[in-house]
Structures are given as structure tokens and as C-alpha cells.
Design a protein around this motif. Structure first.
Motif, PDB file in Angstrom:
ATOM      1  N   SER A 270       3.845  61.067  12.995  1.00 38.98           N
ATOM      2  CA  SER A 270       4.693  62.406  13.329  1.00 38.98           C
ATOM      3  C   SER A 270       6.132  62.182  13.791  1.00 38.98           C
ATOM      4  N   GLU A 271       6.179  60.819  14.338  1.00 41.31           N
ATOM      5  CA  GLU A 271       7.599  60.616  14.578  1.00 41.31           C
ATOM      6  C   GLU A 271       8.391  59.868  13.657  1.00 41.31           C
ATOM      7  N   GLU A 272       9.579  60.502  13.147  1.00 39.89           N
ATOM      8  CA  GLU A 272      10.201  59.892  12.152  1.00 39.89           C
ATOM      9  C   GLU A 272      10.684  58.700  12.481  1.00 39.89           C
ATOM     10  N   PHE A 273      10.691  57.405  11.635  1.00 38.40           N
ATOM     11  CA  PHE A 273      11.085  56.144  11.687  1.00 38.40           C
ATOM     12  C   PHE A 273      12.510  56.061  12.019  1.00 38.40           C
ATOM     13  N   GLU A 274      13.153  55.209  12.790  1.00 31.68           N
ATOM     14  CA  GLU A 274      14.466  55.055  12.654  1.00 31.68           C
ATOM     15  C   GLU A 274      15.082  53.530  12.687  1.00 31.68           C
ATOM     16  N   GLU A 275      15.891  53.107  11.665  1.00 28.68           N
ATOM     17  CA  GLU A 275      16.411  51.892  11.833  1.00 28.68           C
ATOM     18  C   GLU A 275      17.397  51.533  13.027  1.00 28.68           C
ATOM     19  N   PRO A 276      16.898  50.847  14.210  1.00 33.83           N
ATOM     20  CA  PRO A 276      17.837  51.121  15.440  1.00 33.83           C
ATOM     21  C   PRO A 276      19.242  50.587  15.163  1.00 33.83           C
ATOM     22  N   LEU A 277      19.278  49.624  14.488  1.00 33.02           N
ATOM     23  CA  LEU A 277      20.825  48.848  14.420  1.00 33.02           C
ATOM     24  C   LEU A 277      21.585  49.443  12.873  1.00 33.02           C
ATOM     25  N   TYR A 278      20.572  49.382  11.836  1.00 28.81           N
ATOM     26  CA  TYR A 278      21.237  49.800  10.689  1.00 28.81           C
ATOM     27  C   TYR A 278      21.520  51.417  10.233  1.00 28.81           C
ATOM     28  N   GLY A 279      20.613  52.035  10.783  1.00 26.66           N
ATOM     29  CA  GLY A 279      20.578  53.665  10.293  1.00 26.66           C
ATOM     30  C   GLY A 279      20.028  53.622   8.975  1.00 26.66           C
ATOM     31  N   LYS A 280      20.100  54.364   8.350  1.00 24.76           N
ATOM     32  CA  LYS A 280      19.523  54.864   6.707  1.00 24.76           C
ATOM     33  C   LYS A 280      20.236  54.091   5.641  1.00 24.76           C
ATOM     34  N   THR A 281      21.504  53.939   5.937  1.00 27.13           N
ATOM     35  CA  THR A 281      22.415  53.332   4.844  1.00 27.13           C
ATOM     36  C   THR A 281      22.717  52.001   5.092  1.00 27.13           C
ATOM     37  N   TYR A 282      22.225  51.079   6.269  1.00 27.11           N
ATOM     38  CA  TYR A 282      22.465  49.874   6.399  1.00 27.11           C
ATOM     39  C   TYR A 282      23.922  49.664   6.553  1.00 27.11           C
ATOM     40  N   LEU A 283      24.424  48.606   5.918  1.00 29.83           N
ATOM     41  CA  LEU A 283      25.751  47.980   6.019  1.00 29.83           C
ATOM     42  C   LEU A 283      26.515  48.260   4.720  1.00 29.83           C
ATOM     43  N   PRO A 284      27.850  48.527   4.844  1.00 27.66           N
ATOM     44  CA  PRO A 284      28.581  48.631   3.508  1.00 27.66           C
ATOM     45  C   PRO A 284      28.185  47.293   2.631  1.00 27.66           C
ATOM     46  N   ARG A 285      28.182  46.356   2.845  1.00 26.45           N
ATOM     47  CA  ARG A 285      28.059  45.142   2.111  1.00 26.45           C
ATOM     48  C   ARG A 285      27.502  44.092   2.815  1.00 26.45           C
ATOM     49  N   LYS A 286      27.122  43.002   2.102  1.00 28.32           N
ATOM     50  CA  LYS A 286      26.342  41.628   2.799  1.00 28.32           C
ATOM     51  C   LYS A 286      27.215  41.364   4.170  1.00 28.32           C
ATOM     52  N   PHE A 287      26.602  40.621   4.850  1.00 32.77           N
ATOM     53  CA  PHE A 287      27.085  40.119   6.340  1.00 32.77           C
ATOM     54  C   PHE A 287      26.829  38.784   6.488  1.00 32.77           C
ATOM     55  N   LYS A 288      27.514  37.780   6.916  1.00 38.12           N
ATOM     56  CA  LYS A 288      27.201  36.560   6.721  1.00 38.12           C
ATOM     57  C   LYS A 288      27.846  36.044   8.279  1.00 38.12           C
ATOM     58  N   ILE A 289      26.582  35.156   8.983  1.00 36.12           N
ATOM     59  CA  ILE A 289      27.083  34.685  10.205  1.00 36.12           C
ATOM     60  C   ILE A 289      26.704  33.177  10.147  1.00 36.12           C
ATOM     61  N   ASN A 290      27.714  32.378  10.758  1.00 38.57           N
ATOM     62  CA  ASN A 290      27.492  30.767  10.815  1.00 38.57           C
ATOM     63  C   ASN A 290      27.553  30.418  12.292  1.00 38.57           C
ATOM     64  N   ILE A 291      26.989  29.242  12.522  1.00 39.73           N
ATOM     65  CA  ILE A 291      27.322  28.679  13.912  1.00 39.73           C
ATOM     66  C   ILE A 291      27.701  27.067  13.505  1.00 39.73           C
ATOM     67  N   ALA A 292      28.846  26.352  14.204  1.00 40.14           N
ATOM     68  CA  ALA A 292      29.432  25.441  13.863  1.00 40.14           C
ATOM     69  C   ALA A 292      29.558  24.494  15.201  1.00 40.14           C
ATOM     70  N   ILE A 293      29.036  23.133  15.244  1.00 37.22           N
ATOM     71  CA  ILE A 293      29.568  22.456  16.532  1.00 37.22           C
ATOM     72  C   ILE A 293      30.623  21.426  16.130  1.00 37.22           C
ATOM     73  N   PRO A 294      31.814  21.603  16.516  1.00 33.80           N
ATOM     74  CA  PRO A 294      32.642  20.516  16.435  1.00 33.80           C
ATOM     75  C   PRO A 294      32.304  19.257  16.509  1.00 33.80           C
ATOM     76  N   PRO A 295      32.853  18.219  16.119  1.00 31.75           N
ATOM     77  CA  PRO A 295      34.064  18.134  14.833  1.00 31.75           C
ATOM     78  C   PRO A 295      33.693  18.533  13.669  1.00 31.75           C
ATOM     79  N   HIS A 296      32.410  18.762  13.405  1.00 27.03           N
ATOM     80  CA  HIS A 296      32.075  18.976  11.896  1.00 27.03           C
ATOM     81  C   HIS A 296      32.050  20.307  11.707  1.00 27.03           C
ATOM     82  N   ASN A 297      32.809  20.868  10.396  1.00 24.67           N
ATOM     83  CA  ASN A 297      32.626  22.343  10.051  1.00 24.67           C
ATOM     84  C   ASN A 297      31.855  22.365   8.765  1.00 24.67           C
TER      85      ASN A 297
END
Length: 572
Positions: free
Chosen positions: A192-219
Motif C-alpha cells: 500500500s506504500e508507494e515505492f520511492e527511489e531514495p537517491l535517484y527519484g523517479k527520473t534518475y540522473l540526467p545522463r550516465k555518471f562515472k566514478i574512479n579511484i586512483a592511487i598515485p603515482p599511477h593514473n
């Protein structure tokens, strides 16, 4: 004009999809054809797959009045690029049983399967699920696979960075159960409770989103090409925090000056405890301020460009409720992989293998796919994919190393990295025949280009001098060509725009040198420059730096150097 009429077509599609369900389940169950509707194609991306067709046979099938040879690309979510031997064997088996028999290692440090027909989609996903592998959010307008430096030298530091990749991936995953219902036959829960996407909402993001992690000295994850990156700051063998960069991205459109590749801006420093929250809040700023009227300008890089880096940081600090600290000093030395054997600080051994084009397959000279599967059957360590499409066999003990070396020798894999440095520092996107956006060849053609250039490289004594070289079949930049010292971007059949002058560390974009060059003319075009470099370079000077000093291309002064300034554009 109302606000809704300004939205791109994808926005109401997402809004009305019942959190990414749409009619996907019904269409995938329909065995009368091999395709799905245009709307369902958009929604399927959120579940890690693209509908494609074999363009090599398209014309012939059209003449025979047959449908296109449809199949799906499936991309795996694999945070940090780390996989168990069991997972490798499962993917190897799925590739043979349901796909085209090859495993593609992508520039986002994971696997892709090609040639999966619609009738085999669910079976493929269900087999992956048995070994805790999924394709959730591997594509679509969401945070995609979080990738991490494949540095085997610092085991404790690397382990912590991989854990952060997993933590961010888990935290930013969509919460809809659509994937589980459609592909894993999970029963939909009626509430009976409507589902909600807690971070994204109903329309998600405008486009793709990319996250990286690097450890110097190597990129090796090319942090300047990403929406959001964390650069580990290591002091006395421990990660004390992460520098944060935002606003990188590679895609552009030929002939549209307002679209452009852009390198990320360094905006501050966060502690390890803050990193997941920073990732969330950067994504939420993009959710709320990214453009939704035109997908060409919807990536985070354009949001940062409009707001400026300082303006974006101010808004991010507001969302965080605290301020990022000033960025700390760091230094990158390369953005390539470190091939061959290395031993970490715990005494474990790691072998980085060159995988041409990231395509794990058997050839007469090197049955790599069979050999890696045989290694996976006995390996007590793990596998790590790299963001340069290569493979690390990791955490091999002293006791098991001879056994692994024997298998590598048996299947002619041991010396795959004994190539010219030019070839070892190459990347190509898939392009033809399966990518619908490709204007020219890439994966199938770059090896030929390199072979031709190797003649002059060997002649000039540059066999061991690394030069980054990348090719993509279109300007969307999946292979990060705009950060290559030599970049080729498909313009049409056998025609490429040639770019020179990027930074060897991945910190500077290249610039257009020649437009619409025939593939047959590439060697003649570049050979004089390579010879000039060999003869007149300064001590330690990299090829990209030389092409600027020698006047072949002008130096780029900022990451956003391909375009007219659009900072004055109002955010939608």
C-alpha cells in the motif's frame, strides 16, 4: 513553453516506467522476434544491456528482406575490477554457451558479453547471479561501475581503495527491484506504500555518471576523464584521505562546437570516512542541476562548466553541510599498466598481461581464453581487470607461482606483454560491427595501424618508449581517445580525425592535428613526426609534450579547450 515540453524524450519515459520496469518483461518473453521496442531499449540500459545488430551482415539481410541480426551486449557491474576464479569460470562458460565465445574487458574494468540473443538474456543473467555477479546499473542514467587503480604494489592501500569502490557502488545502486523481477523471476511485492527511489527519484540522473579511484603515482584509471574521481593521498603507507575531482568527460559530437571533451577540475580533499557521502552529494548536485532538456549537454562536465568549478564546490559544500578541505599534493607518472611480474609488500606475486583490444579469445598463436580458464581452475588468488583493458592474475603465492607459470607457458600466454611499448599503451573501443554509433572501425583496425607504425618505431629505436595511442569508431570517446598522445576518432568509413599532444600522465587533452585522414595514410602522416621525436626530443621528454614544443599542435591551456565557452548558459 511548459517545463515538461522542454524535457528530452527520456525524461517522461523514465518517469512513467514504474521504476525501470516498463514493458521489458513482456517484450523479453516475446519469442516472435529478436528485438525490443525503442522505449524498452532505453530502459534495458539501466539493467546493463544494449540491443545491437551485426552491421557486417545488415545489408545482405536487408536484400533478403530479413530482420537485422539482433543481439544484446551485456555489461557486468564489477566494482574495482576484482573477480574470483569462480566468477571468471562462470563468465567464460556463459560466453561460450550464450554469447559469441569471447570475453571483452572494458575501459571501465569489467566484462562485456557480445552476441547474446534475446532468448538467452534471462539465462545469462541467472547464471551470473549464481556466482554473485550482476549487471545492475552497468549502463543507463545512473552511477555506473566504480573503477579503481589496479596497483598490485601496495596491497594494503589497494585493498582499502577497492573497498571504497565497493562501498560507493553499493550505496549508489538503484533500489528498484525491476532487475530482479524481470531477469531473476522475483515476485513483485504489492504494498500500500508507494515505492520511492531514495537517491535517484523517479527520473534518475540526467545522463550516465562515472566514478574512479586512483592511487598515485599511477593514473591508470584516467581520473581526469571522469565525472567524479578520488585520488588517494598516502602517508606512511596509509590512505589519509582523497583529493576530489569533478567534471571530466570524453564525449562530443562532430560539427557541434558546444559539445566537447573536458578534463576534471580538482576541487578539494576529503577524509576516508567522508568519501561515500561526497560521492552521493556530488551525484545529487548533478541530479538537481544537470540539464534534462537536451542529452547532448546533460553530463556532469557541462554542469561544472556552467556553474564553474568554484560554483559547483560551493553548492556541493551546501549539500554536504561541511566544506571540503584544500587539495593536497600528489604526483602521477603514467596512465598505463605495469606489465610483467611484481611482488607486493606481503610477498604475493602479481602478473599483468597484455590483452589486445581487451578481447579474451583463443587464437592459433595464443589460446588465451582456454589458458586463463585453466588457470582459474587452480588459482588460489584472484583476477583484476584494468581500465586499460588488460588483465592481472593476482595474489599468487610462492608455492603456486611455478604451477601458474607452467600453465602460462603451456598456453603461450606468459610473454604476451613482450610487445612494443606503443602497442602495450593502446586502447580501442568495440566499434564495428556491433556498435550502432560507430562511423569507422576501431578494435579490428587499430592493431593494423600499430603494426604499420611499429616499422618506424623500431627503425627509430623507440621500441621501449611508451606512447599512448587510442582509437574510437565515433566521437563519443568510450576509449578515452582525447587523452591519448596519438588519438584517432572515427569520422566515416576508413576516415579518422587525428589528435596529438595529450599529456602522458592523462592530465591534458590532445588537439586536432588532421581531419578525415584515410586509414591508409596514417603511417605516412605520422612517420615524419615519430622520426622527428626520436632525433630531437629532450631528455625525458614525452611524445605528447614534444608535439607541442615542436609546433605540430598548440598547447592546450585548460581541460575545456575544444569549445566555445558556454558558462553563460543558464542551467535548466
Amino acid at each position: 513553453m511548459s517545463e515538461e515540453k522542454k524535457l528530452s524524450a527520456n525524461e517522461p519515459l523514465k518517469l512513467n516506467s514504474d521504476y525501470l520496469r516498463g514493458t521489458l518483461a513482456e517484450e523479453i518473453a516475446d519469442t516472435s522476434n529478436g528485438a525490443i521496442s525503442a522505449d524498452s531499449q532505453q530502459l534495458s540500459k539501466f539493467h546493463g544491456m544494449y540491443l545491437q545488430d551485426d552491421r557486417d551482415v545488415r545489408a545482405g539481410r536487408r536484400k533478403k528482406k530479413l530482420d537485422k541480426a539482433y543481439s544484446f551486449l551485456i555489461r557486468v557491474r564489477l566494482p574495482g575490477g576484482v573477480a574470483t576464479p569462480e566468477q571468471w569460470l562462470a563468465m567464460d562458460r556463459i560466453a561460450d554457451q550464450y554469447a559469441n565465445g569471447t570475453l571483452k574487458i572494458t575501459t571501465r574494468q569489467t566484462w562485456q558479453l557480445h552476441g547474446v540473443i534475446k532468448n538467452n538474456l534471462k539465462a545469462s543473467i541467472q547464471e551470473m547471479d549464481k556466482v554473485a555477479v550482476d549487471t545492475i546499473a552497468a549502463c543507463g542514467d545512473v552511477n555506473r561501475n566504480v573503477i579503481c587503480n589496479a596497483n598490485p604494489h601496495l596491497s594494503e592501500v589497494h585493498s582499502e581503495a577497492v573497498q571504497l569502490a565497493n562501498d560507493i557502488s553499493s550505496h549508489l545502486m538503484p533500489r528498484t527491484r525491476a532487475y530482479h523481477e524481470i531477469f531473476l523471476d522475483e515476485e513483485k511485492v504489492i504494498s500500500s506504500e508507494e515505492f520511492e527511489e531514495p537517491l535517484y527519484g523517479k527520473t534518475y540522473l540526467p545522463r550516465k555518471f562515472k566514478i574512479n579511484i586512483a592511487i598515485p603515482p599511477h593514473n591508470d584509471t584516467d581520473i581526469y576523464a571522469q565525472c567524479l574521481s578520488f585520488i588517494a593521498i598516502v602517508e606512511e603507507g596509509e590512505i589519509v584521505g582523497y583529493n576530489v575531482t569533478v567534471g571530466g568527460g570524453m564525449g562530443m559530437t562532430h560539427g557541434v562546437e558546444e559539445t566537447f571533451p573536458r578534463t576534471a577540475d580538482l576541487i578539494g580533499f576529503c577524509t576516508p570516512e567522508q568519501a561515500v557521502n561526497v560521492a552521493e552529494k556530488v551525484m545529487l548536485v548533478q541530479r538537481d542541476f544537470g540539464r534534462r532538456d537536451d542529452r547532448k549537454w546533460a553530463r556532469l562536465k557541462y554542469t561544472v562548466e556552467r556553474m564553474t568549478a568554484d560554483g559547483f564546490l560551493a553548492k556541493l559544500n551546501e549539500y554536504l553541510g561541511y566544506e571540503l578541505e584544500p587539495a593536497r599534493d600528489f604526483k602521477f607518472e603514467s596512465n598505463g599498466d605495469q606489465f610483467g611480474w611484481v611482488t607486493d609488500d606481503k610477498g604475493n606475486h602479481h602478473l599483468t598481461l597484455f590483452v589486445p583490444g581487451g578481447r579474451v579469445l583463443d587464437t592459433p598463436s595464443c589460446p588465451m581464453k582456454t589458458g586463463i580458464a585453466e588457470i582459474a581452475k587452480v588459482l588460489q588468488g584472484e583476477f583484476r581487470m584494468t581500465a586499460n583493458q588488460n588483465l592481472v592474475i593476482s595474489n599468487i603465492t610462492d608455492e603456486q607461482k611455478p604451477e601458474i607459470e607452467a600453465l602460462l607457458e603451456k598456453y603461450k600466454i606468459l610473454k604476451t606483454h613482450e610487445r612494443t611499448a606503443l602497442r602495450l599503451n593502446s586502447i580501442a573501443c568495440v566499434a564495428l560491427p556491433t556498435c550502432g554509433l560507430a562511423l569507422a572501425e576501431a578494435e579490428r583496425y587499430l592493431p593494423t595501424v600499430i603494426t604499420n607504425l611499429e616499422e618506424v618505431v623500431e627503425e627509430c629505436g623507440l621500441r621501449h618508449d611508451a606512447i599512448t595511442i587510442r582509437m574510437t569508431g565515433c566521437p563519443n570517446g568510450c576509449g578515452r581517445p582525447y587523452l591519448a598522445e596519438i588519438g584517432f576518432v572515427g569520422k566515416g568509413p576508413n576516415k579518422y580525425n587525428v589528435y596529438l599532444g595529450a599529456g602522458f600522465h592523462g592530465q591534458r587533452l590532445n588537439k586536432l592535428y588532421r581531419e578525415s585522414v584515410s586509414g591508409d595514410d596514417i603511417k605516412a602522416l605520422l612517420s615524419p613526426i615519430i622520426r622527428d621525436y626520436a632525433k630531437n626530443r629532450q631528455e625525458g621528454e614525452r611524445f605528447g609534450d614534444f608535439t607541442i614544443r615542436a609546433g605540430y599542435v598548440a598547447e592546450t591551456t585548460a581541460g575545456n579547450n575544444f569549445h566555445k565557452n558556454i558558462a553563460a548558459e543558464a542551467a535548466v
